[in-house]
Design an enzyme around this catalytic site. Structure first.
Site, PDB file in Angstrom:
ATOM      1  N   PRO A  65      39.891  52.393  41.420  1.00 40.32           N
ATOM      2  CA  PRO A  65      38.886  51.960  42.392  1.00 40.32           C
ATOM      3  C   PRO A  65      38.526  50.499  42.131  1.00 40.32           C
ATOM      4  O   PRO A  65      38.460  50.075  40.965  1.00 40.32           O
ATOM      5  CB  PRO A  65      37.703  52.893  42.133  1.00 40.32           C
ATOM      6  N   HIS A  66      38.336  49.749  43.201  1.00 38.17           N
ATOM      7  CA  HIS A  66      38.076  48.325  43.033  1.00 38.17           C
ATOM      8  C   HIS A  66      37.229  47.782  44.177  1.00 38.17           C
ATOM      9  O   HIS A  66      37.160  48.385  45.244  1.00 38.17           O
ATOM     10  CB  HIS A  66      39.380  47.537  42.905  1.00 38.17           C
ATOM     11  N   GLY A  67      36.607  46.659  43.917  1.00 39.03           N
ATOM     12  CA  GLY A  67      35.793  46.012  44.935  1.00 39.03           C
ATOM     13  C   GLY A  67      35.484  44.589  44.546  1.00 39.03           C
ATOM     14  O   GLY A  67      35.688  44.173  43.406  1.00 39.03           O
TER      15      GLY A  67
END
Length: 157
Positions: A65-67
């Site tokens: 997961p990334h942002g």
């Protein structure tokens, strides 16, 4: 990019016990917030909104997961080995037990992609996932995660 450049030893969660994907993302967000000084809710919303575009479960029990975050000056990684795998809507339909949370500054296009590529390369190496799954010790996990990759070694010739 080396993983130790973005992953601190205290960003390794050796036996995270959660019930589902949302709880896992919340726990990772809280650790990232502690390390960066950002609000946990803001971190969670950044990765949750990205997750709604499509699962970051890349298969074989692994998710990244990334942002992107305003007010962040550098790429940050948090790793969690889940005590029990959770459903994650991964591309192969398998539950996830190894998670890498990546946060990048809003303007860090190339660095964000380099970090994603570095993790993907590491997890393609034979036995890496097995070593991570076999350990519950933070120091041992950090060592596996930060050991030089075969791809990082100079080519003979």
């Amino acid at each position: 990019m080396k993983l130790q450049d973005i992953l601190a030893s205290d960003a390794v969660m050796p036996a995270l016990l959660v019930e589902d994907k949302k709880q896992a993302l919340q726990a990772l967000s809280e650790t990232a917030a502690r390390l960066t000084g950002l609000r946990a809710r803001d971190v969670f919303m950044a990765i949750w909104n990205r997750e709604q575009l499509g699962s970051t479960g890349i298969g074989q029990g692994i998710a990244i997961p990334h942002g992107r975050m305003a007010n962040l000056t550098h790429v940050v990684c948090v790793f969690a080995r889940l005590d029990r795998a959770v459903a994650f809507e991964s591309i192969d339909g398998e539950p996830v037990d190894l998670m890498f949370l990546l946060l990048a500054p809003e303007e860090a296009g190339a660095d964000h992609l380099k970090a994603l590529a570095r993790i993907a390369r590491l997890m393609r190496e034979p036995k890496t996932a097995d070593k991570l799954r076999a350990s519950r010790d933070r120091a041992a996990l950090y060592s596996v995660l930060t050991q030089p990759s075969l791809a990082d070694l100079p080519k003979a010739g």
